[in-house]
Design an enzyme around this catalytic site. Structure first.
Site, PDB file in Angstrom:
ATOM      1  N   GLU A  16       0.855  -1.189   0.000  1.00  0.00           N
ATOM      2  CA  GLU A  16       0.000   0.000   0.000  1.00  0.00           C
ATOM      3  C   GLU A  16       0.892   1.239   0.000  1.00  0.00           C
ATOM      4  OE1 GLU A  16      -2.123   3.281   0.928  1.00  0.00           O
ATOM      5  OE2 GLU A  16      -0.936   2.451   2.585  1.00  0.00           O
ATOM      6  N   LYS A  37       0.656   4.458   0.882  1.00  0.00           N
ATOM      7  CA  LYS A  37       0.835   5.314   2.058  1.00  0.00           C
ATOM      8  C   LYS A  37       1.760   4.646   3.068  1.00  0.00           C
ATOM      9  CE  LYS A  37      -1.683   7.739   5.720  1.00  0.00           C
ATOM     10  NZ  LYS A  37      -3.019   8.064   6.265  1.00  0.00           N
ATOM     11  N   CYS A  76      -9.436   6.253  -5.845  1.00  0.00           N
ATOM     12  CA  CYS A  76      -8.835   5.427  -4.799  1.00  0.00           C
ATOM     13  C   CYS A  76      -9.953   4.652  -4.095  1.00  0.00           C
ATOM     14  CB  CYS A  76      -8.093   6.300  -3.797  1.00  0.00           C
ATOM     15  SG  CYS A  76      -7.512   5.401  -2.326  1.00  0.00           S
ATOM     16  N   ASP A  83      -7.412   9.681  -9.009  1.00  0.00           N
ATOM     17  CA  ASP A  83      -6.041   9.440  -9.439  1.00  0.00           C
ATOM     18  C   ASP A  83      -5.998   9.623 -10.954  1.00  0.00           C
ATOM     19  OD1 ASP A  83      -4.846   8.639  -6.933  1.00  0.00           O
ATOM     20  OD2 ASP A  83      -5.976   6.774  -7.108  1.00  0.00           O
ATOM     21  N   GLY A 133       2.176  11.818  -2.455  1.00  0.00           N
ATOM     22  CA  GLY A 133       3.046  11.669  -1.294  1.00  0.00           C
ATOM     23  C   GLY A 133       4.475  11.286  -1.628  1.00  0.00           C
TER      24      GLY A 133
END
Length: 261
Positions: free
Chosen positions: A70, A72, A170, A177, A238
């Site tokens: 994942e 994140k 997402c 996205d 991110g």
């Protein structure tokens, strides 16, 4: 620190491999035979001896791994290394490969570049741009039956189709996205407008990047091409972007990224 998916989690201040979160792959009938997930990481930093290292890099995860990681959780994990002391850069890279490999259940590689060398892996797509889909002709759901061949029998071609309008959601946050899609195929010519209409079905579809590309590949294979390669260059989130590559033939890992990523 497991279970960061959809949660607000502070960045770890110390090395935290336990934050990595796996997402099991679901292989459907007709799934791609070959491929990779290339993860470009723009925020690599750790302590190597007396120095602080900064780099960009790309992780290569095989598409046939039992799971993926994942994004994140990967960001949190990589940032947990910022103050960690390694003997040297090679030790840091080996640690990352070991930890991510354990998460996805398959060998993973990490190649690092100096920040100034990012242009070395930046290459724009060249090919046939798919036509825009009319707002009144878009699909509200993914429908492989909307795909069609061009009129005329025996019209066999080799084409590289490009769309910069790929949009999906997402599955956790429902945030959009965006990405650029590359379709290389040989076989009976596809109707370009039908491909655009098909791709518009992803605009409200909730799916991880890898799952979306798996489905696009699988649906295009119903058109019985002689060969097919699909890649989606998703924009970064991110400090990480993901480019899944899927192919009907063996495909070497490709670190290519686009300027928009």
């Amino acid at each position: 620190m497991a279970g960061v998916l959809g949660q607000t989690v502070a960045a770890p201040e110390a090395y935290a491999p336990e934050v990595l979160e796996r997402i099991a792959r679901i292989k459907a009938e007709g799934a791609p035979e070959f491929g990779w997930d290339i993860w470009h990481a723009y925020e690599l930093s750790w302590c190597a001896g007396a120095d602080v290292s900064h780099a960009v890099g790309y992780l290569t995860i095989p598409a046939d791994s039992p799971a993926t990681v994942e994004s994140k959780s990967l960001k949190l994990y990589l940032n947990s290394l910022n103050h960690h002391a390694f003997e040297n850069d090679e030790d840091a890279v080996a640690t990352i490969m070991r930890d991510v490999s354990a998460c996805v259940g398959a060998p993973v590689s990490l190649d690092c570049l100096p920040v100034s060398a990012l242009n070395d892996i930046t290459e724009e797509l060249t090919g046939v741009n798919l036509p825009p889909c009319r707002a009144d002709q878009g699909l509200e759901r993914i429908d492989a039956e909307s795909l069609a061949h061009s009129p005329g029998k025996g019209n066999v071609v080799s084409e590289h189709l490009i769309s910069h309008s790929l949009r999906s959601l997402c599955p956790v946050t429902a945030q959009p996205d965006w990405g650029s899609l590359s379709i290389r195929y040989s076989g009976q010519a596809l109707d370009h407008a039908s491909v655009s209409r098909y791709l518009s079905g992803y605009r409200s579809h909730q799916g991880f990047h890898e799952q979306c590309v798996d489905q696009i590949y699988t649906d295009l294979m119903t058109m019985k091409p002689e060969s097919l390669e699909v890649a989606a260059f998703y924009q970064r989130r991110g400090g990480i972007d993901i480019t899944p590559w899927r192919s009907s033939k063996p495909l070497p890992p490709n670190p290519q990224r686009l300027g928009r990523q």
